[in-house]
Design a protein around this motif. Structure first.
Motif, PDB file in Angstrom:
ATOM      1  N   ARG A 139      -3.892  -0.358  -7.838  1.00 45.13           N
ATOM      2  CA  ARG A 139      -3.559  -1.246  -7.488  1.00 45.13           C
ATOM      3  C   ARG A 139      -1.710  -1.966  -7.491  1.00 45.13           C
ATOM      4  NH1 ARG A 139      -8.616  -4.083 -10.273  1.00 45.13           N
ATOM      5  NH2 ARG A 139      -7.888  -5.871  -8.812  1.00 45.13           N
ATOM      6  N   ALA A 161       0.246  -1.468  -4.840  1.00 47.14           N
ATOM      7  CA  ALA A 161      -0.745  -1.935  -3.492  1.00 47.14           C
ATOM      8  C   ALA A 161      -0.037  -3.117  -3.715  1.00 47.14           C
ATOM      9  CB  ALA A 161      -2.180  -2.079  -3.198  1.00 47.14           C
ATOM     10  N   ARG A 162      -0.488  -4.120  -4.833  1.00 46.13           N
ATOM     11  CA  ARG A 162       0.269  -5.856  -5.090  1.00 46.13           C
ATOM     12  C   ARG A 162       2.313  -5.508  -4.409  1.00 46.13           C
ATOM     13  NH1 ARG A 162      -3.698  -6.588  -8.744  1.00 46.13           N
ATOM     14  NH2 ARG A 162      -2.185  -5.465 -10.553  1.00 46.13           N
ATOM     15  N   ALA A 210       4.076  -3.110  -2.966  1.00 47.00           N
ATOM     16  CA  ALA A 210       4.381  -3.204  -1.183  1.00 47.00           C
ATOM     17  C   ALA A 210       3.484  -4.393  -0.286  1.00 47.00           C
ATOM     18  CB  ALA A 210       2.543  -1.821  -0.923  1.00 47.00           C
ATOM     19  N   MET A 211       2.374  -5.023  -0.947  1.00 45.11           N
ATOM     20  CA  MET A 211       2.053  -6.545  -0.139  1.00 45.11           C
ATOM     21  C   MET A 211       3.544  -7.379   0.089  1.00 45.11           C
ATOM     22  SD  MET A 211      -0.873  -6.737   1.782  1.00 45.11           S
ATOM     23  CE  MET A 211      -1.276  -8.013   2.084  1.00 45.11           C
ATOM     24  N   ALA A 258       0.294  -0.933   1.315  1.00 43.56           N
ATOM     25  CA  ALA A 258      -0.527  -1.410   0.965  1.00 43.56           C
ATOM     26  C   ALA A 258      -2.215  -0.719   0.636  1.00 43.56           C
ATOM     27  CB  ALA A 258      -0.502  -3.016   0.752  1.00 43.56           C
ATOM     28  N   GLU A 289      -8.847  -7.500  -2.177  1.00 37.65           N
ATOM     29  CA  GLU A 289      -7.188  -6.694  -1.744  1.00 37.65           C
ATOM     30  C   GLU A 289      -7.195  -5.707  -0.460  1.00 37.65           C
ATOM     31  OE1 GLU A 289      -6.220  -5.342  -5.567  1.00 37.65           O
ATOM     32  OE2 GLU A 289      -7.316  -6.936  -6.657  1.00 37.65           O
ATOM     33  N   ALA A 299      -5.032  -6.768   3.364  1.00 40.13           N
ATOM     34  CA  ALA A 299      -3.961  -6.190   3.387  1.00 40.13           C
ATOM     35  C   ALA A 299      -3.421  -5.665   5.042  1.00 40.13           C
ATOM     36  CB  ALA A 299      -3.302  -4.607   2.266  1.00 40.13           C
TER      37      ALA A 299
END
Length: 139
Positions: A16, A19-20, A22-23, A31, A54, A58
């Motif tokens: 997670r 992913a944050r 990456a965003m 993400a 989330e 994405a």
């Protein structure tokens, strides 16, 4: 990403966080892949809704129609009326981002009925969404 899923909270947290990041760096596809892997871990039931939200964010940013499936699942897993209305707003925004105006209007209508007068600010937000989406709905 390559470790076998084992319901490991630490792995889930790392995925997670990645992913944050990456965003934040403009990589929604990456993400999305990280969050898909996070769902496979899988998250505890109380965390699943947040991971789904989330992932939907994405996917919609990446232009993927699968975003609707994720946010609709998050909505179906939520019982609290205020939380449902907030997620319904995300569902409507996702439909709108995919130019699916009729669905955006329908989900917003249902959310407004469900929330009623329990939360004036959330109702106002949903009403604003309804106005914007309704301008594109030929009905």
């Amino acid at each position: 990403m390559r470790v076998s899923p084992a319901a490991d909270a630490w792995v889930l947290g790392c995925l997670r966080t990645a992913a944050r990041l990456a965003m934040a760096s403009g990589a929604p596809v990456e993400a999305s892949e990280l969050l898909r892997r996070a769902l496979a871990e899988p998250p505890a039931p109380q965390e699943r809704v947040e991971v789904l939200r989330e992932l939907a964010a994405a996917d919609v940013t990446a232009g993927r129609a699968s975003a609707v499936d994720w946010v609709e699942e998050a909505l179906s897993l939520t019982a609290d009326q205020r939380a449902r209305a907030a997620i319904a707003h995300e569902v409507a925004q996702t439909y709108a981002a995919l130019f699916r105006w009729v669905e955006a209007v329908d989900v917003t209508d249902r959310a407004l009925v469900e929330i009623g007068d329990r939360d004036a600010a959330l109702s106002a937000l949903l009403e604003a969404e309804l106005v914007v989406d309704g301008m594109h709905d030929a009905r």
